[in-house]
Scaffold this active site. Structure first.
Site, PDB file in Angstrom:
ATOM      1  N   ASN A 153       0.817  -1.222   0.000  1.00 17.02           N
ATOM      2  CA  ASN A 153       0.000   0.000   0.000  1.00 17.02           C
ATOM      3  C   ASN A 153       0.845   1.264   0.000  1.00 17.02           C
ATOM      4  OD1 ASN A 153       0.601  -0.976   2.728  1.00 17.02           O
ATOM      5  ND2 ASN A 153      -0.490   0.837   3.418  1.00 17.02           N
ATOM      6  N   CYS A 327      -2.232   4.561   8.324  1.00 17.05           N
ATOM      7  CA  CYS A 327      -2.459   3.632   9.435  1.00 17.05           C
ATOM      8  C   CYS A 327      -1.304   3.660  10.428  1.00 17.05           C
ATOM      9  CB  CYS A 327      -2.654   2.214   8.913  1.00 17.05           C
ATOM     10  SG  CYS A 327      -3.840   2.130   7.584  1.00 17.05           S
TER      11      CYS A 327
HETATM   12  N1  PMP Z   1      -4.238  -3.625   4.771  1.00 18.22           N
HETATM   13  C1  PMP Z   1      -3.728  -2.767   3.884  1.00 18.22           C
HETATM   14  C2  PMP Z   1      -2.665  -3.251   2.950  1.00 18.22           C
HETATM   15  C3  PMP Z   1      -4.164  -1.444   3.841  1.00 18.22           C
HETATM   16  O1  PMP Z   1      -3.649  -0.597   2.949  1.00 18.22           O
HETATM   17  C4  PMP Z   1      -5.160  -1.021   4.758  1.00 18.22           C
HETATM   18  C5  PMP Z   1      -5.654   0.400   4.763  1.00 18.22           C
HETATM   19  N2  PMP Z   1      -5.999   0.871   3.511  1.00 18.22           N
HETATM   20  C6  PMP Z   1      -5.651  -1.951   5.685  1.00 18.22           C
HETATM   21  C7  PMP Z   1      -5.174  -3.239   5.660  1.00 18.22           C
HETATM   22  C8  PMP Z   1      -6.643  -1.583   6.743  1.00 18.22           C
HETATM   23  O2  PMP Z   1      -7.845  -1.176   6.258  1.00 18.22           O
HETATM   24  P1  PMP Z   1      -9.002  -0.714   7.267  1.00 18.22           P
HETATM   25  O3  PMP Z   1      -8.394   0.393   8.084  1.00 18.22           O
HETATM   26  O4  PMP Z   1     -10.086  -0.263   6.377  1.00 18.22           O
HETATM   27  O5  PMP Z   1      -9.368  -1.873   8.103  1.00 18.22           O
END
Ligand code: PMP
Length: 391
Positions: A153, A327
């Protein structure tokens, strides 16, 4: 002021208006519990199953029942990693992961290692591709689970997923892939790719928040995380979020139909932007793989500047970017992904993540490339570490 240029699709996407439209009736006139046998319940159950089939179609699952709706990618990863590890305990206690996994994977693994599992973290090369020789050497008969993200990501690098699956399966371990940034952007084929269990997000593909999915291939060893009334084939209890599922289903359908066109259009804007930035800003470098990367990802590092300062200065110009994964951005540590790729700490701190999306406009890339040389030069002039020739 001209319209904002939004290049932070990796942190948050816009819900596609067609998705919102499909969901609206479920907030206004349609209701009923999908588990109820009466007409209203049956209608909701029908909508839920239709949506499940659309998600299954997007990832080419063999059966819709291999798709479990959850509250989002983080929950899916928790359920899949914990559920697979605990269920396979009698086979062994060894788990293998790449060093560049998302924080939701890494923190779940931390929890599992406190619960008696041993985790081996594998290196990647300077472009972010997993070291397959290290994978072969680390997977043993005691390995129950291998987790490698489909595409990263932060830097966009796409992994050789099929080769990884073959190695994992040679030792009869389960292959989990967090495919959050990949599903809906590039073709992900659960069957052909050899994935056993997979994390899928809704909002990353212009669907609503508060819903996501876990793919669990038929026959995979798995136990549920959330117990209760046995909804979602016993894998995720709780009254179903039908409006969310309908939105995610619509988003999946749109992604399947429009993926190729979206990818081509978005990559063209991205490629022009990247080549302008690299040629117009001295000491700037592309992070990740030059070609095996997500069509919407541009991750660039600029020596002698700090990522957060660039984010804030660009914000004042109406350009929204990020310095890395939202995150993990609560920590001031440099990105663990860039560090694992061998980028020195000080350089990793000068990175910008520009993630484009379906609603990116043709001139978005130029708007960034027009202002970045001036912004970076200005920040370098104030930097105590910048040598005189870059100021
Ligand atoms: N895994 C990956 C690779 C991410 O990029 C993301 C956030 N886009 C997540 C997990 C977590 O997503 P969420 O916060 O919607 O649970």
């Amino acid at each position: 002021m001209s319209e904002v240029v939004y290049l932070d699709y990796a942190s948050s996407s816009r819900v596609d208006p067609r998705v919102a439209e499909a969901m609206l009736p479920y907030f206004k006139e349609l209701y009923g519990n999908p588990s109820s046998p009466h007409a209203l319940g049956t209608r909701m159950k029908g909508a839920l199953e239709e949506s499940r089939a659309k998600v299954a179609w997007l990832i080419n699952a063999e059966k819709p029942s291999e798709v479990i709706f959850t509250s989002g990618a983080t929950e899916s990863t928790n359920m899949l990693l914990r559920g697979a590890a605990f269920r396979s305990r009698e086979k062994g206690n060894h788990i293998v992961a790449s060093k560049i996994e998302h924080i939701s994977v890494l923190n779940t693994l931390k929890y599992l290692s406190k619960s008696g599992f041993e985790v081996t973290y594998l290196p990647v090369d300077s472009t972010g591709i997993l070291d397959l020789e290290a994978l072969k050497a680390s997977v043993t008969d005691k390995t129950v689970l291998v987790t490698v993200g489909y595409a990263n990501n932060e830097v966009g690098t796409i992994q050789p997923v099929k080769e990884i699956a073959e190695i994992v399966h040679s030792k009869r371990a389960l292959f989990h892939s967090d495919a959050t940034p990949a599903v809906g952007k590039i073709p992900v084929d659960a069957q052909k790719d050899g994935i056993d269990i997979m994390t899928i997000s809704s909002w990353d593909m212009y669907g609503p928040y508060g819903i996501g999915a876990a793919y669990v291939k038929k026959g995979s060893r798995m136990e549920p995380l959330i117990l209760g009334g046995g909804q979602e084939f016993g894998m995720r209890s709780g009254t179903e979020n039908v409006a969310g599922a309908v939105g995610m289903g619509k988003a999946s359908e749109l992604a399947k139909l429009e993926m190729a066109g979206d990818a081509e259009r978005i990559a063209a804007i991205r490629d022009k932007m990247v080549s302008r930035i690299l040629s117009e800003v001295p000491y700037s470098f592309l992070n990740g793989h030059p070609t095996k990367r997500l069509p919407n990802n541009a991750s660039i590092r600029f020596n002698y500047v700090e990522g957060e300062s660039m984010v804030l200065t660009l914000d004042m110009e109406g350009i929204i970017v990020s310095s890395g994964s939202a995150c993990s951005s609560k920590t001031l540590e440099p990105s663990h992904v860039l560090i694992a790729m061998g980028i020195p700490h000080v350089e990793a701190q000068g990175s910008l993540l520009m993630a484009l999306g379906r609603f990116s406009k043709p001139d978005d890339g130029d708007r960034v490339a027009d202002v970045l040389p001036r912004i970076v030069k200005g920040l370098r002039q104030m930097s105590p570490i910048a040598p005189p020739e870059v100021r």
